[in-house]
Design an enzyme around this catalytic site. Structure first.
Site, mmCIF file in Angstrom:
data_model
loop_
_atom_site.group_PDB
_atom_site.id
_atom_site.type_symbol
_atom_site.label_atom_id
_atom_site.label_comp_id
_atom_site.label_asym_id
_atom_site.label_seq_id
_atom_site.Cartn_x
_atom_site.Cartn_y
_atom_site.Cartn_z
ATOM 1 C CG ASP A 254 0.977 1.418 -6.242
ATOM 2 O OD1 ASP A 254 -0.072 0.976 -5.733
ATOM 3 O OD2 ASP A 254 1.991 1.675 -5.588
ATOM 4 C CE LYS B 192 1.036 -6.071 -4.553
ATOM 5 N NZ LYS B 192 1.122 -5.369 -3.377
ATOM 6 C CE1 TYR C 195 -8.078 -3.454 -13.387
ATOM 7 C CE2 TYR C 195 -6.278 -1.888 -13.594
ATOM 8 C CZ TYR C 195 -7.309 -2.428 -12.858
ATOM 9 O OH TYR C 195 -7.590 -1.942 -11.618
ATOM 10 C CB CYS D 72 17.300 16.901 25.661
ATOM 11 S SG CYS D 72 17.280 17.867 24.140
ATOM 12 C CE LYS E 42 -1.768 -5.659 -7.821
ATOM 13 N NZ LYS E 42 -1.978 -4.447 -7.066
ATOM 14 C CB CYS F 62 18.859 21.529 26.223
ATOM 15 S SG CYS F 62 17.413 20.564 26.721
ATOM 16 C CD GLU G 22 -3.558 -7.205 -17.674
ATOM 17 O OE1 GLU G 22 -4.322 -6.422 -17.132
ATOM 18 O OE2 GLU G 22 -3.901 -7.947 -18.634
ATOM 19 C CB CYS H 215 13.426 17.615 25.190
ATOM 20 S SG CYS H 215 14.227 18.965 26.079
ATOM 21 C CB CYS I 94 15.198 22.517 24.327
ATOM 22 S SG CYS I 94 15.900 21.235 23.297
HETATM 23 S S1 IVH Z 1 -7.306 -7.203 -12.666
HETATM 24 C C1 IVH Z 1 -10.675 -9.559 -10.541
HETATM 25 N N1 IVH Z 1 -5.283 -5.911 -13.671
HETATM 26 O O1 IVH Z 1 -4.869 -4.255 -8.318
HETATM 27 C C2 IVH Z 1 -9.370 -8.941 -10.853
HETATM 28 N N2 IVH Z 1 -6.003 -5.307 -11.501
HETATM 29 O O2 IVH Z 1 -4.604 -6.017 -6.021
HETATM 30 C C3 IVH Z 1 -9.523 -7.593 -11.342
HETATM 31 N N3 IVH Z 1 -4.750 -3.437 -10.518
HETATM 32 O O3 IVH Z 1 -8.235 -4.276 -7.382
HETATM 33 C C4 IVH Z 1 -8.297 -6.838 -11.293
HETATM 34 N N4 IVH Z 1 -3.403 -3.104 -12.225
HETATM 35 O O4 IVH Z 1 -7.290 -2.139 -8.511
HETATM 36 C C5 IVH Z 1 -6.083 -6.035 -12.609
HETATM 37 N N5 IVH Z 1 -3.534 -4.842 -14.736
HETATM 38 C C6 IVH Z 1 -4.330 -4.965 -13.681
HETATM 39 C C7 IVH Z 1 -4.215 -4.146 -12.535
HETATM 40 C C8 IVH Z 1 -5.067 -4.351 -11.457
HETATM 41 C C9 IVH Z 1 -3.742 -2.692 -11.005
HETATM 42 C C10 IVH Z 1 -5.338 -3.249 -9.169
HETATM 43 C C11 IVH Z 1 -6.837 -3.324 -9.112
HETATM 44 C C12 IVH Z 1 -7.130 -4.478 -8.198
HETATM 45 C C13 IVH Z 1 -5.877 -4.576 -7.393
HETATM 46 C C14 IVH Z 1 -5.706 -5.973 -6.842
#
Ligand code: IVH
Length: 673
Positions: free
Chosen positions: A115, A310, A223, A404, A113, A407, A111, A422, A428
């Site tokens: 941000d 990541k 999730y 600087c 992640k 000047c 899935e 400066c 200046c």
């Molecule tokens: S699972 C126990 N799934 O990433 C694990 N986390 O770095 C529960 N996050 O604290 C998290 N997308 O805030 C999970 N598809 C995803 C996610 C996700 C973003 C965040 C979440 C977590 C952090 C960990």
């Protein structure tokens, strides 16, 4: 021995970064850099059990707990995820899982992640009852009112088959479009910008004003479903059910059966994520079978049944043309790498800040070097390294300037900081141009049509050598500047004339007195009443003003001891600029109901925002204070007043009054606050 010292250093450094990240929402290093430091610390602590410290950053996740919210304990701790950075690392994790579960064909759920900022929702009998931030993993802030404003979160569940009690975890995000809109508005208003959607989402969720939260356009993806005796065999199945109850579950969620499939999934999303409406910083791989998850269990800070992958920040290698040294409005010198233009995450990068002398030296840049430029989730690109192998033999090291560049004045080091400044504040050119630009800004004199370039052109043409010169600028002069025609020039001149009506408190801010920001300027203006009084105040009198400490007082004294500044002020006076508070009022006073009273505000309010209540208190003659003491007259409490505050108020016998009581008490004309 040295390793013990390194442990100590790393702990201090990581504590600091945790604060920048969780408390200030302004990280100074990337997640990846943070992980590298954390891994090194874990490794060293493993080798030195004698150095164990329960307060080490390795022993607890960071905390996002903020002032002004009630805290709630998590039923299941909110863990984080271990990170991986390559398919080899994911493969190693899968093999570990196979070994522990005794299978050879673990199915994974892949899935995105997201941000943003993590959230835990509690539903009882089909209704949302509580929303809590991650906090320190054990307990977080209750932000239910703010979460209720997010339209994609069902307050009452749809469909059927939902458990009577469950917890759902997900991520609150600010989609790119809303993020860009918010930053554009903030720029317009002269406010600081959010570095990325994650900080903006976290900051928004912690606002005290739910109406403002609603305006910003947060969204949420889910999730992870938790509860007792849930009727699902797999995570994937559970998430399909969650979707059917009305939650957003990403379509990117899919089952993966082997490493080649995982690899293809990574490649696909590393590319495709750029077209998503929200920010992602990687992928998450989870063991799909819930019985297997149970069997694998948890480590101290993360489950064994999931890892994050990541994405590498986008990076490019490009030749350095030269390093220039920018001079800011306050005289601070910033080294900037000027690069051969290069395409990075969809934008062309030509310049990247090297921040200060220490950072520049640490990179060890030589003339003609090829530099690595990175753009992660941040908007501003940064230089992360040098291709040393490609260095031209004998190339000279790039050194910080001693004088600087604008000047020629010898630079001075700012006490206790890595910055050089400066000192030729009033002579200046870039500092003067910076002050002209500041003077015309929206929150200062609000003169439209003069941006950075026009300010510089007016200075270079000799028309405006100082902000006071603006008041003798003519449309004819403006028309000699590129980009101005008769109409636009006249509009600017009219704008300048109108700026003479801007209230005194904004004039004080517009003057660019070092260290005097917007709020301090307001307090100074209200307290002194006029520029003539301000110019004759002593250090002690200045320090008696709220928010003014010795450093600001000294800066004000120095400002008015400088002849060009006094002269400029006389010219502002001649032009008719407001140099005193209007006589008939103490700045919009409504009554003196609260005269002599000190009020502390706590909790979340229904009718007005916190800032509005602050203003109301002042308009009724009272003073607003941040913390409860014996001197507090009463606490104005909204919903969810912090338990610590309540306890303190009770212990000191300070009355706690509700929002409605307060509004009754000050009932004059509150509508315009
Ligand atoms: S699972 C126990 N799934 O990433 C694990 N986390 O770095 C529960 N996050 O604290 C998290 N997308 O805030 C999970 N598809 C995803 C996610 C996700 C973003 C965040 C979440 C977590 C952090 C960990």
């Amino acid at each position: 021995m040295d390793e013990l010292k390194e442990i100590e250093r790393l702990r201090n450094e990581l504590h600091l970064h945790n604060r920048h990240y969780y408390v200030e929402n302004e990280p100074r290093i990337s997640d990846r850099e943070f992980d590298i430091l954390m891994r090194r610390l874990e490794e060293l602590e493993g080798r030195h059990p004698e150095a164990f410290d329960p307060n080490s950053p390795t022993q607890r996740p960071g905390s996002d707990i903020a002032k002004g919210f009630t805290q709630a304990a998590h039923v299941y701790p909110m863990l984080s995820l271990a990170n991986t950075y390559s398919i080899e690392e994911v493969d190693a994790w899968v093999r570990g899982v196979d070994k522990l579960t005794g299978t050879a064909d673990t199915t994974l759920c892949g899935e995105l992640k997201f941000d943003g900022t993590g959230i835990s929702l509690i539903y009882e009998h089909g209704r949302l009852v509580r929303a809590v931030t991650r906090g320190d993993g054990e307990k977080g802030d209750e932000v239910t009112d703010n979460v209720r404003t997010i339209r994609s979160i069902p307050l009452v569940l749809q469909g059927e088959g939902w458990p009577e009690f469950f917890e759902l975890r997900g991520e609150i995000v600010l989609p790119w479009e809303a993020f860009n809109r918010l930053n554009a508005q903030r720029e317009e208003a002269g406010e600081s910008l959010f570095a990325n959607p994650r900080n903006a989402a976290a900051g928004t969720l912690k606002l005290q004003n739910s109406a403002e939260v609603a305006r910003r356009g947060l969204d949420a993806y889910f999730y992870y479903l938790l509860g007792e005796d849930l009727p699902y065999a797999t995570h994937f199945e559970a998430m399909q059910a969650v979707r059917s109850w009305g939650f957003k579950v990403s379509d990117a969620m899919t089952l993966l059966h082997d490493i080649p499939e995982v690899d293809a999934y990574i490649r696909r999303w590393d590319e495709a994520r750029h077209a998503l409406p929200v920010a992602t910083d990687g992928l998450v791989f989870k063991v799909n079978n819930l019985a297997q998850q149970q069997e694998l269990g948890l480590r101290a800070k993360s489950p064994r049944w999931a890892v994050a992958y990541k994405f590498a920040a986008e990076r490019a290698l490009t030749p350095l043309r030269f390093v220039s040294f920018d001079v800011g409005r306050m005289g601070i010198i910033t080294p900037v790498a000027n690069l051969e233009p290069v395409l990075l995450s969809g934008t062309i990068v030509k310049r990247a800040s090297l921040h200060n002398e220490d950072i520049m030296n640490a990179l060890d840049i030589h003339e003609g070097d090829a530099l690595y430029v990175e753009k992660g989730g941040e908007i501003i690109p940064k230089i992360t390294g040098v291709d040393e192998a490609a260095r031209v033999p004998g190339a000279a090291k790039v050194r910080f300037v001693s004088h600087c560049p604008a000047c020629g004045t010898r630079l001075e080091r700012v006490d206790g900081e890595a910055a050089w400044i400066c000192p030729n504040k009033w002579g200046c050119p870039p500092q003067i141009v910076g002050r002209i630009e500041h003077f015309v800004g929206r929150r200062m004199m609000n003169i439209d049509g003069i941006g950075e370039e026009t300010a510089r052109a007016l200075y270079e043409a000799g028309f405006v050598r100082n902000f006071a010169d603006l008041y003798s600028l003519t449309a004819d002069q403006l028309m000699t500047i590129e980009g101005f025609a008769e109409k636009s020039a006249e509009r600017v001149v009219e704008g300048i004339r109108k700026s003479t009506e801007v209230p005194f408190e904004r004039v004080v801010y517009a003057l660019s007195i070092p260290f005097v920001g917007e709020t301090t300027a307001k307090k100074i203006a209200k307290s002194c009443g006029s520029i003539d009084r301000l110019m004759t105040m002593s250090q002690a009198e200045l320090e008696a003003i709220e928010d003014v400490g010795p450093r600001i007082a000294e800066s004000i004294l120095e400002y008015f001891a400088t002849p060009v500044n006094v002269e400029s002020i006389e010219r502002l006076r001649a032009a008719g600029v407001q140099l005193e508070m209007p006589e008939d009022e103490g700045a919009g006073a409504l009554s003196d109901t609260l005269a002599g009273k000190t009020v502390v505000i706590s909790g979340v309010f229904q009718h007005h925002s916190r800032d509005e209540y602050k203003e109301l208190i002042e308009k009724h003659g009272g003073k607003n204070a941040g913390s409860i003491s014996k001197k507090t007259s009463f606490v104005l409490a909204g919903e969810n007043m912090g338990p610590a505050k309540l306890e303190k108020a009770q212990a000191l016998g300070v009355p706690v009054i509700s929002e409605d009581e307060f509004l009754k008490m000050t009932q004059t004309d509150n509508q315009d606050a």
